[in-house]
Design an enzyme around this catalytic site. Structure first.
Site, PDB file in Angstrom:
ATOM      1  N   LYS A 107       0.841  -1.200   0.000  1.00 54.10           N
ATOM      2  CA  LYS A 107       0.000   0.000   0.000  1.00 54.10           C
ATOM      3  C   LYS A 107       0.876   1.250   0.000  1.00 54.10           C
ATOM      4  O   LYS A 107       2.014   1.208   0.465  1.00 54.10           O
ATOM      5  CB  LYS A 107      -0.860   0.014   1.279  1.00 54.10           C
ATOM      6  CG  LYS A 107      -2.043  -0.943   1.257  1.00 54.10           C
ATOM      7  CD  LYS A 107      -2.873  -0.774   2.524  1.00 54.10           C
ATOM      8  CE  LYS A 107      -4.035  -1.745   2.546  1.00 54.10           C
ATOM      9  NZ  LYS A 107      -5.039  -1.503   1.497  1.00 54.10           N
ATOM     10  N   ARG A 147     -10.581 -11.371   1.708  1.00 56.07           N
ATOM     11  CA  ARG A 147     -11.458 -12.421   1.149  1.00 56.07           C
ATOM     12  C   ARG A 147     -10.785 -13.785   1.225  1.00 56.07           C
ATOM     13  O   ARG A 147     -11.462 -14.801   1.313  1.00 56.07           O
ATOM     14  CB  ARG A 147     -11.841 -12.032  -0.290  1.00 56.07           C
ATOM     15  CG  ARG A 147     -10.677 -11.912  -1.228  1.00 56.07           C
ATOM     16  CD  ARG A 147     -11.029 -11.131  -2.505  1.00 56.07           C
ATOM     17  NE  ARG A 147     -11.066  -9.684  -2.281  1.00 56.07           N
ATOM     18  CZ  ARG A 147     -11.437  -8.803  -3.194  1.00 56.07           C
ATOM     19  NH1 ARG A 147     -11.825  -9.205  -4.394  1.00 56.07           N
ATOM     20  NH2 ARG A 147     -11.429  -7.518  -2.914  1.00 56.07           N
TER      21      ARG A 147
HETATM   22  N1  BES Z   1      -8.399  -3.638   4.179  1.00 55.40           N
HETATM   23  C1  BES Z   1      -8.500  -3.234   2.833  1.00 55.40           C
HETATM   24  C2  BES Z   1      -9.787  -2.475   2.532  1.00 55.40           C
HETATM   25  C3  BES Z   1      -9.890  -1.083   3.079  1.00 55.40           C
HETATM   26  C4  BES Z   1      -9.209  -0.042   2.475  1.00 55.40           C
HETATM   27  C5  BES Z   1     -10.720  -0.825   4.121  1.00 55.40           C
HETATM   28  C6  BES Z   1      -9.349   1.241   2.953  1.00 55.40           C
HETATM   29  C7  BES Z   1     -10.871   0.460   4.604  1.00 55.40           C
HETATM   30  C8  BES Z   1     -10.185   1.491   4.023  1.00 55.40           C
HETATM   31  C9  BES Z   1      -8.472  -4.465   1.919  1.00 55.40           C
HETATM   32  O1  BES Z   1      -7.700  -5.505   2.354  1.00 55.40           O
HETATM   33  C10 BES Z   1      -7.900  -4.005   0.616  1.00 55.40           C
HETATM   34  O2  BES Z   1      -6.774  -3.634   0.607  1.00 55.40           O
HETATM   35  N2  BES Z   1      -8.728  -4.031  -0.428  1.00 55.40           N
HETATM   36  C11 BES Z   1      -8.324  -3.617  -1.703  1.00 55.40           C
HETATM   37  C12 BES Z   1      -8.875  -4.599  -2.689  1.00 55.40           C
HETATM   38  C13 BES Z   1      -8.358  -4.417  -4.087  1.00 55.40           C
HETATM   39  C14 BES Z   1      -6.882  -4.768  -4.147  1.00 55.40           C
HETATM   40  C15 BES Z   1      -9.163  -5.291  -5.018  1.00 55.40           C
HETATM   41  C16 BES Z   1      -8.875  -2.214  -1.956  1.00 55.40           C
HETATM   42  O3  BES Z   1     -10.006  -1.939  -1.538  1.00 55.40           O
HETATM   43  O4  BES Z   1      -8.170  -1.407  -2.531  1.00 55.40           O
HETATM   44 MN    MN Z   2      -5.673  -5.328   1.756  1.00 58.22          MN
END
Ligand code: BES
Ligand code: MN
Ligand code: ZN
Length: 491
Positions: free
Chosen positions: A275, A349
């Protein structure tokens, strides 16, 4: 906070602070009228002069009111009487609670719930007042030294009401405990709140409450079960994963349990699909699904609800490392389905799919998973609603109704099979991301592939779980929605 009922005239009651509500441009009613009568019209005059504001959430603290035993009277504005619905009632109680918290009032008697709210009964109003006052009094203190001039929290709150409200009192207390647990776990830093910490916390709950037990599965147990997806997420971390299984038996053994499954990613760096650095600290909240199902479990156990409940937490940390899983990997889930990894940041997931497969062994009445699953959910619904996704219409209705009743709202998103095509992979049974369109929904569709005909719903709490870039901390949501859903099922 010590919470009790007290059935006594508000003007004769010995308390450090009497809390009463007044509507905008309306005749005084209930306790406010009693105080006004006893003080020869003092409240009315102060409203007239503008020294007491009646706008919703406004507060005025009066000392030495004539004819009243209470040392102080906190008058809380409730706004227009005809607009005083459940959400506004909740906000008003929160405003009162915040005032008490910020002004070192350590003991108070609350009467706000004696005012009418829609057509909701006295039990509902009492329960929600307790939840809001307690919520406003929570402060995170685990890892910082208190300052000597920090206002002291409310230690004792009495609420207007007689013995007929005993059950509502217990529900309010149970909910308050559950919300607190969820918020505290959410707010703890990721170096402390590790998978092992969540497991220890769960063990503590099982010790503290009757009819509870806990099992904690470690890496080798997961390997035996073939949990290749959950293990893949955790393989780059020095904090090994745990699958935490809490059980509560409040009904006969013949009753199918409700199963709550929580995403407990104690820190989500994104893994090899790292990230961006800005705001990464917020990803300590990526275990708020776990915190909510654990908090709900604690609420249910302390209320002694007549249901059976199993709470399953997939606790794992997502780190980049020489051992970490990578984009391109194909992993095999416990269900035997293979998954091509395109983005290691879509880890929730993966942790959940194995926890969901594991949950089927309980032959549940329903499975509900709770997860901070997608940023796309925040785009869709903002920070006000939990996204409810299911292919079972009446379950969606039950969950949305529970959220509305608990002032912890959910809103449905479609989970049509039309979206499934976004998860097709040339190298595995599915891939772990569905691309940009409808990201919250395709994450739900991914989970649906592991659920068959099971009565199941997925709650995405990415927007609801914490506030203000994380600086205001975890909300404890959706402990209210989930607990209400289970209270409704207990019949
Ligand atoms: N934990 C995150 C989702 C999230 C992001 C929750 C910001 C709250 C605030 C999750 O694990 C994630 O990183 N999801 C990705 C999925 C994508 C790679 C398909 C996302 O939402 O960017
Ligand atoms: Mn994630
Ligand atoms: Zn995550």
């Amino acid at each position: 906070m010590d919470i009790q009922l007290k059935d006594q005239s508000p003007v004769e009651l010995a308390t450090a602070c009497l809390v009463i509500g007044v509507h905008h441009e309306a005749p005084l009613e209930g306790p406010a009228k009693q105080v006004d009568d006893a003080s020869d019209g003092a409240i009315g005059r102060l409203i007239e002069s503008g020294d007491i504001k009646t706008d919703r959430g406004a507060t005025a603290l009066l000392h030495g009111v004539d004819g009243v035993t209470a040392e102080r009277v906190l008058v809380v504005g409730c706004g227009d009487a005809e607009k005083f619905d459940r959400v506004r009632f909740h906000e008003t109680c929160m405003a009162a609670g915040k005032f008490l918290r910020e002004h070192t009032v350590t003991e108070a008697h609350v009467c706000l719930h004696t005012l009418p709210v829609e057509d909701l009964d006295a039990s509902w109003r009492l329960r929600q007042a307790i939840v809001a006052i307690d919520m406003a009094n929570y402060r995170y203190e685990a890892t910082k030294a208190p300052k000597s001039d920090d206002p002291k929290p409310l230690a004792t709150a009495t609420f207007a009401g007689d013995d007929t409200l005993e059950a509502a009192l217990e529900q309010g207390k149970g909910l308050a405990t559950g919300y607190r647990a969820a918020r505290e776990l959410g707010n703890l830093p990721p170096n402390i709140c590790t998978p092992a910490h969540l497991a220890r916390y769960a063990e503590g709950i099982a010790d503290r409450h009757d009819n509870c037990s806990v099992d904690v599965l470690k890496r080798k147990d997961m390997a035996k079960l073939g949990m290749g997806a959950l293990l893949a997420v955790g393989q780059g971390s020095a904090n090994p994963p745990r699958l935490i299984v809490l059980r509560y038996n409040g009904a006969g053994d013949d009753q199918a349990p409700y199963v709550l499954v929580g995403k407990g990613v104690t820190f989500d760096t994104g893994g090899i699909s790292l990230k961006p650095r800005l705001g990464m600290e917020e990803m300590k909240f990526d275990m708020c699904g776990a915190a909510a199902v654990i908090g709900t479990f604690e609420a249910v156990a302390s209320m002694g609800l007549a249901i059976n409940l199993v709470t399953v937490v997939a606790a794992v940390e997502n780190m980049p490392d020489g051992k970490a899983y990578r984009p391109g990997d194909v992993i095999t889930s416990m269900a035997g389905k293979t998954i091509e990894i395109l983005n290691t940041d879509a880890e929730g997931r993966l942790a959940l799919c194995d926890a969901l497969t594991y949950s089927e062994r309980f032959e549940p009445a329903a499975i509900i998973d709770v997860a901070t699953l997608t940023g796309a959910c925040v785009v869709a619904l903002g920070h006000h609603a939990t996204a409810v996704m299911t292919r079972t219409d009446d379950l969606a209705d039950e969950l949305v109704a529970a959220g509305s009743a608990a002032v912890d709202r959910g809103w449905r998103l479609p989970l049509w099979e039309d979206y499934d095509s976004q998860l097709k992979s040339p190298f595995a049974d599915m891939k772990n991301v569905g691309g940009m369109p409808a990201g919250a929904i395709t994450a739900g569709c991914f989970l649906a592939k592991f659920m068959g005909k099971q009565r199941w719903a997925h709650l995405d709490i990415a927007g609801a779980a914490w506030k203000g870039d994380g600086r205001e901390g975890a909300t404890g949501r959706p402990v209210g929605l989930l607990t209400q859903y289970l209270v409704d099922r207990a019949g």
